[in-house]
Design a protein around this motif. Structure first.
Motif, short mmCIF file in Angstrom:
data_model
loop_
_atom_site.label_atom_id
_atom_site.label_comp_id
_atom_site.label_asym_id
_atom_site.label_seq_id
_atom_site.Cartn_x
_atom_site.Cartn_y
_atom_site.Cartn_z
N UNK A 133 -12.06 35.69 -46.76
CA UNK A 133 -11.27 34.93 -45.79
C UNK A 133 -11.17 33.45 -46.17
N UNK A 134 -12.30 32.86 -46.57
CA UNK A 134 -12.29 31.46 -46.96
C UNK A 134 -11.41 31.23 -48.19
N UNK A 135 -11.50 32.12 -49.16
CA UNK A 135 -10.70 31.96 -50.37
C UNK A 135 -9.21 32.08 -50.09
N UNK A 136 -8.82 33.02 -49.26
CA UNK A 136 -7.41 33.17 -48.93
C UNK A 136 -6.88 31.98 -48.14
N UNK A 137 -7.72 31.40 -47.29
CA UNK A 137 -7.29 30.21 -46.52
C UNK A 137 -7.06 29.02 -47.45
N UNK A 138 -7.96 28.81 -48.41
CA UNK A 138 -7.78 27.69 -49.35
C UNK A 138 -6.60 27.94 -50.26
N UNK A 139 -6.38 29.16 -50.70
CA UNK A 139 -5.24 29.47 -51.55
C UNK A 139 -3.92 29.21 -50.83
N UNK A 140 -3.88 29.55 -49.55
CA UNK A 140 -2.67 29.29 -48.77
C UNK A 140 -2.43 27.79 -48.61
#
Length: 350
Positions: free
Chosen positions: A235-242
């Motif tokens: 979840x954290x990685x997808x938020x930063x990627x977005x």
């Protein structure tokens, strides 16, 4: 090297140009390397002086199209000047960059990352992994966000101005000049610095989650103890990627249990920790009697095979072999001779 020392900067530039010239000395007579070699006493001091004054402005990138990729190439002189600028900026890495960015270690980055993975797998009880790759990373970096990160961590106006000129460098293509809003040169001396700075929010956020995190340019590996940590990291990685306007490569993204599938990182395959056959099997213990039986049976089979071969070689002239099964399961061989007696024919009557 002291900062903005002209003599030291000239020495670095000359040393790098000698390496490039040695590699390209047999190029075409009209190649730029020969013109630069003749006029090195002119263009190199002028470029170093522009770096010290903060007015360095690189030449346009040259774009080449190939069947499988597109390459934006720097001019040789710009490669040297940006390498010198990297030497000026490199002492700040330990204060700005995350220690889990192993591509900033130089040629020993892959070795250091591999050693850390091996040590962690041997000494920790890690069960889950996330192995992913950022799709078209260098082409997808927006210029305005990268410039914001530079201004956030550096306050030297001369350095900021030169880095902005390098980032916004126009591209000379076969179809005219282009001024893109995103993307940086993939093989430039400062590309490693830009990639480390742009993904610093991801490095800092994952490194504080009590997991093992490693990144080499756009290759990311996360090793977790529990499935809850795995889901939190996703979840954290997808938020930063977005937020960074990036996306992951579906083809190169893997996650799951280490003991079931293992993972691949930086060209090295780390096999699963569990064997393929996980069933409980009892090993067979051979006693002395059973060993003698096996030896006797093998000797008997060898003798029977030898006798069959001998019989076949002696009866190639025309016999038929009949196989008769016995109660013991062995085979006895009998031959019917081709010269057996046939009923006599009666003489023809006249």
């Amino acid at each position: 090297m002291s900062r903005w020392d002209q003599k030291a900067m000239l020495s670095i530039g000359e040393k790098l140009f000698k390496k490039i010239h040695k590699r390209k000395v047999h190029s075409h007579p009209n190649h730029d390397i020969h013109f630069l070699a003749r006029e090195i006493d002119q263009w190199l001091p002028e470029g170093i002086s522009s770096l010290i004054k903060g007015c360095y402005d690189p030449r346009c990138l040259t774009r080449y199209y190939f069947s499988d990729e597109r390459v934006d190439q720097l001019h040789i002189s710009d490669r040297i000047f940006q390498h010198v600028l990297l030497k000026i900026v490199k002492p700040t890495f330990k204060y700005v960059m995350n220690t889990n960015c192993y591509h900033l270690d130089g040629p020993s980055g892959v070795k250091n990352a591999t050693q850390k993975i091996q040590a962690v797998l041997q000494n920790s009880n890690l069960k889950y992994f996330i192995r992913t790759d950022i799709k078209s990373f260098y082409r997808s970096i927006p210029h305005h966000k990268l410039i914001q990160e530079i201004k956030k961590y550096y306050n030297d106006p001369k350095l900021i101005a030169m880095l902005i000129n390098i980032i916004k460098n126009p591209i000379d293509t076969p179809y005219g000049y282009k001024n893109p809003d995103c993307g940086i040169a993939l093989r430039g001396p400062l590309s490693q610095f830009f990639s480390g700075l742009y993904l610093k929010p991801l490095d800092d956020s994952i490194s504080t989650m009590r997991v093992t995190y490693l990144r080499y340019q756009d290759d990311i590996l996360i090793l977790c103890n529990t499935k809850r940590q795995l889901n939190r990291c996703k979840r954290k990685m997808m938020a930063v990627m977005h937020e960074r306007h990036l996306c992951l490569s579906k083809r190169k993204t893997r996650f799951g249990a280490i003991e079931e599938s293992g993972f691949h990182f930086l060209g090295i395959l780390y096999p699963p920790t569990r064997t393929e056959d996980n069933t409980n099997t009892t090993p067979v213990k051979l006693t002395e009697a059973s060993g003698e039986e096996a030896t006797h049976k093998a000797r008997k089979d060898k003798q029977e095979a030898a006798s069959v071969l001998a019989y076949k070689s002696n009866n190639m002239g025309g016999g038929r072999i009949a196989f008769c099964s016995t109660f013991t399961g062995n085979f006895a061989y009998s031959a019917l001779s081709s010269t057996c007696t046939h009923p006599a024919q009666s003489p023809r009557t006249s």
